[in-house]
Design a protein around this motif. Structure first.
Motif, PDB file in Angstrom:
ATOM      1  N   PRO A   1       1.888   2.676  -4.886  1.00 55.89           N
ATOM      2  CA  PRO A   1       0.695   2.539  -5.735  1.00 55.89           C
ATOM      3  C   PRO A   1       0.979   1.963  -7.117  1.00 55.89           C
ATOM      4  O   PRO A   1       0.036   1.657  -7.851  1.00 55.89           O
TER       5      PRO A   1
ATOM      6  N   GLN B   1      -7.466  -0.444   1.184  1.00 55.67           N
ATOM      7  CA  GLN B   1      -6.652  -0.084   0.018  1.00 55.67           C
ATOM      8  C   GLN B   1      -5.972  -1.307  -0.573  1.00 55.67           C
ATOM      9  O   GLN B   1      -5.919  -1.466  -1.797  1.00 55.67           O
TER      10      GLN B   1
ATOM     11  N   LYS C   1      -5.164   4.602  -8.360  1.00 51.96           N
ATOM     12  CA  LYS C   1      -5.707   5.925  -8.080  1.00 51.96           C
ATOM     13  C   LYS C   1      -6.604   5.835  -6.853  1.00 51.96           C
ATOM     14  O   LYS C   1      -7.709   5.294  -6.918  1.00 51.96           O
ATOM     15  N   GLY C   2      -6.132   6.364  -5.763  1.00 53.02           N
ATOM     16  CA  GLY C   2      -6.895   6.249  -4.528  1.00 53.02           C
ATOM     17  C   GLY C   2      -8.233   6.942  -4.569  1.00 53.02           C
ATOM     18  O   GLY C   2      -9.224   6.444  -4.050  1.00 53.02           O
ATOM     19  N   ASP C   3      -8.289   8.123  -5.196  1.00 58.44           N
ATOM     20  CA  ASP C   3      -9.553   8.857  -5.249  1.00 58.44           C
ATOM     21  C   ASP C   3     -10.095   8.942  -6.668  1.00 58.44           C
ATOM     22  O   ASP C   3     -10.989   9.727  -6.951  1.00 58.44           O
TER      23      ASP C   3
ATOM     24  N   THR D   1       0.817  -1.217   0.000  1.00 60.03           N
ATOM     25  CA  THR D   1       0.000   0.000   0.000  1.00 60.03           C
ATOM     26  C   THR D   1       0.849   1.265   0.000  1.00 60.03           C
ATOM     27  O   THR D   1       0.350   2.351  -0.290  1.00 60.03           O
TER      28      THR D   1
ATOM     29  N   ILE E   1      -0.511   5.057   3.375  1.00 62.28           N
ATOM     30  CA  ILE E   1      -1.365   5.452   4.491  1.00 62.28           C
ATOM     31  C   ILE E   1      -0.577   5.503   5.788  1.00 62.28           C
ATOM     32  O   ILE E   1      -0.808   6.340   6.641  1.00 62.28           O
TER      33      ILE E   1
ATOM     34  N   ALA F   1      -2.502   7.064  -5.347  1.00 64.82           N
ATOM     35  CA  ALA F   1      -2.677   6.948  -3.897  1.00 64.82           C
ATOM     36  C   ALA F   1      -1.330   6.864  -3.211  1.00 64.82           C
ATOM     37  O   ALA F   1      -0.447   6.138  -3.643  1.00 64.82           O
TER      38      ALA F   1
ATOM     39  N   ASP G   1      -8.296   1.407   6.770  1.00 65.13           N
ATOM     40  CA  ASP G   1      -7.990   2.021   5.473  1.00 65.13           C
ATOM     41  C   ASP G   1      -6.880   1.269   4.744  1.00 65.13           C
ATOM     42  O   ASP G   1      -6.918   1.130   3.516  1.00 65.13           O
ATOM     43  N   GLN G   2      -5.880   0.803   5.482  1.00 66.79           N
ATOM     44  CA  GLN G   2      -4.807   0.037   4.846  1.00 66.79           C
ATOM     45  C   GLN G   2      -5.340  -1.255   4.244  1.00 66.79           C
ATOM     46  O   GLN G   2      -4.992  -1.623   3.118  1.00 66.79           O
TER      47      GLN G   2
ATOM     48  N   LYS H   1      -8.325  -3.257  -2.696  1.00 62.50           N
ATOM     49  CA  LYS H   1      -8.686  -2.564  -3.933  1.00 62.50           C
ATOM     50  C   LYS H   1      -7.495  -2.442  -4.884  1.00 62.50           C
ATOM     51  O   LYS H   1      -7.648  -2.515  -6.102  1.00 62.50           O
ATOM     52  N   GLN H   2      -6.318  -2.248  -4.310  1.00 59.92           N
ATOM     53  CA  GLN H   2      -5.148  -1.917  -5.126  1.00 59.92           C
ATOM     54  C   GLN H   2      -4.610  -3.102  -5.908  1.00 59.92           C
ATOM     55  O   GLN H   2      -4.233  -2.957  -7.076  1.00 59.92           O
TER      56      GLN H   2
END
Length: 424
Positions: free
Chosen positions: A76, A131, A166-168, A73, A176, A173, A127-128, A134-135
């Protein structure tokens, strides 16, 4: 990868990976991370392939997976996690990684569906974990050890990389968290007798670049607590004793053995894995120069740059017997265990003398009819508890001198109530 993403990843690469582990770094901008599980021989041929950012091993389903998540994480550019090689039959980190990707964790941060031993990611934030899931796409090729097959599959992953995560949805990203935080403690201290075990456990590894042994102390819930770095097993073990982190004989003996193994591996370029025998490293490493021979431990004066030779830990004495107590004269030093029956003053108590059980001489005791009166002072060293725990019914190991009135003046007091028992 557009120019903005390129600059971002280049900046990340300067300080990545962010946490230590059993890995080698390839191209930090590559989209593939390879987890070879316990198959060390796969790391070297795979880490140099185009598109591979990092390749390494993992042995546990808690700390090992935690470090993988933190490092992935933090970069990215990594979009695939390829799992290959032999999985540990006990800890099952490979199966647990797949379960993490598919199911996440529960409210206690335990990996849902993981079959590994204690698969709890205590120090990772939600959050980690979110991510990570998703990542990266996790590809489970557990058991595959054919380098050519893996090379072909990695090439295919490289070709279909979706680009920087892309985190957002707009920008790459960033990391964290930076990883585990430890309080630094230094080696050194006086060797003292050990009796009982502290809370927590230790993870020992080698930092080849710094030519140091790294010892990390974790609390029972896997929270990082302390870190010690050094080159000598004896000095590091004494540092643990000084800090009060080790108090059980069996645990101290185990740590002494493991630290001595780590020191030997560091000196002679051997591979060191905790709880496993030393063996030749499959990767050439720099070795340390062995210390000069010495005639005795009293003559040895190690320096920061010179490793210490492991010294044998002194034997731990059992508490005295009833016969030894009865024959002790005024001024004699006594070391005994008792069960408090009466608090007879602010710093004075009476208790029943206890004798050690033959099978468990440090953990089980038998009551006798012999009465002991003892007095302690503000200067008395109290171990494994606080003064408020000295109460009727508590079990204590006391050492001090006995006077002409058979009163024991306590110099050191160990509270055993929670770790020992009285047997009939």
């Amino acid at each position: 990868m557009d120019f903005g993403d390129y600059l971002f990843v280049s900046n990340v690469a300067a300080s990545w990976p962010v946490i230590a582990g059993s890995y080698k770094v390839g191209d930090p901008a590559g989209p593939v991370a390879v987890c070879a599980l316990t198959s060390e021989r796969l790391v070297n041929p795979l880490v140099g392939l185009p598109g591979v950012a990092i390749a390494g091993m993992v042995y546990t389903a808690n700390l090992g997976i935690t470090r993988i998540v933190v490092n992935i994480t933090a970069n990215p550019a990594i979009r695939f996690l390829l799992i290959c090689g032999r999985d540990s039959p006990l800890f099952k980190p490979g199966q647990s990684l797949v379960a993490l990707s598919e199911h996440g964790v529960d409210d206690e941060k335990k990996i849902v569906g993981a079959a590994g031993y204690d698969p709890v990611l205590a120090t990772l934030s939600p959050d980690q974990i979110k991510q990570f899931r998703k990542q990266v796409e996790v590809l489970d090729w557990t058991g595959e050890e054919d380098v050519e097959v893996l090379r072909e599959n990695i090439s295919g992953l490289f070709a279909r990389s979706p680009g920087v995560f892309k985190g957002d949805g707009r920008t790459a990203a960033g990391p964290i968290a930076t990883g585990e935080n430890f309080v630094s403690i230094r080696p050194g201290g006086q060797r003292e007798p050990l009796v009982y075990d502290p809370k927590g456990y230790f993870v020992i590894s080698l930092d080849r670049e710094q030519e140091e042994i790294v010892l990390r102390h974790y609390l029972p819930d896997h929270t990082p607590a302390h870190e010690m770095r050094g080159r000598g097993a004896t000095s590091m073990l004494l540092g643990l004793l000084r800090e009060g982190l080790v108090t059980q004989l069996s645990h101290a003996g185990y740590l002494g053995e493991e630290l001595a193994k780590a020191q030997t591996a560091l000196q002679f370029g051997l591979r060191y894995d905790q709880d496993r025998p030393l063996r030749p490293s499959e990767t050439p490493v720099k070795t340390l120069e062995a210390p000069a021979p010495v005639q005795s431990s009293e003559q040895r004066q190690p320096t920061d740059s010179q490793p210490q030779i492991p010294a044998k830990m002194p034997a731990i004495r059992q508490p005295i017997t009833l016969q030894e107590l009865q024959s002790a004269g005024a001024g004699s030093k006594v070391d005994l265990v008792l069960s408090v029956s009466e608090i007879s003053g602010p710093q004075k108590f009476t208790g029943d003398f206890l004798v050690s059980d033959e099978a468990e001489p440090f953990n089980a005791f038998h009551r006798t009819q012999e009465r002991i009166v003892a007095e302690w002072a503000p200067s008395t060293r109290i171990i494994m508890g606080v003064a408020g725990e000295i109460a009727t019914g508590s079990m204590l190991r006391i050492s001090g001198r006995i006077d002409e009135n058979r009163l024991v003046h306590v110099e050191q007091l160990v509270i055993l109530t929670k770790v020992a028992r009285i047997v009939d």
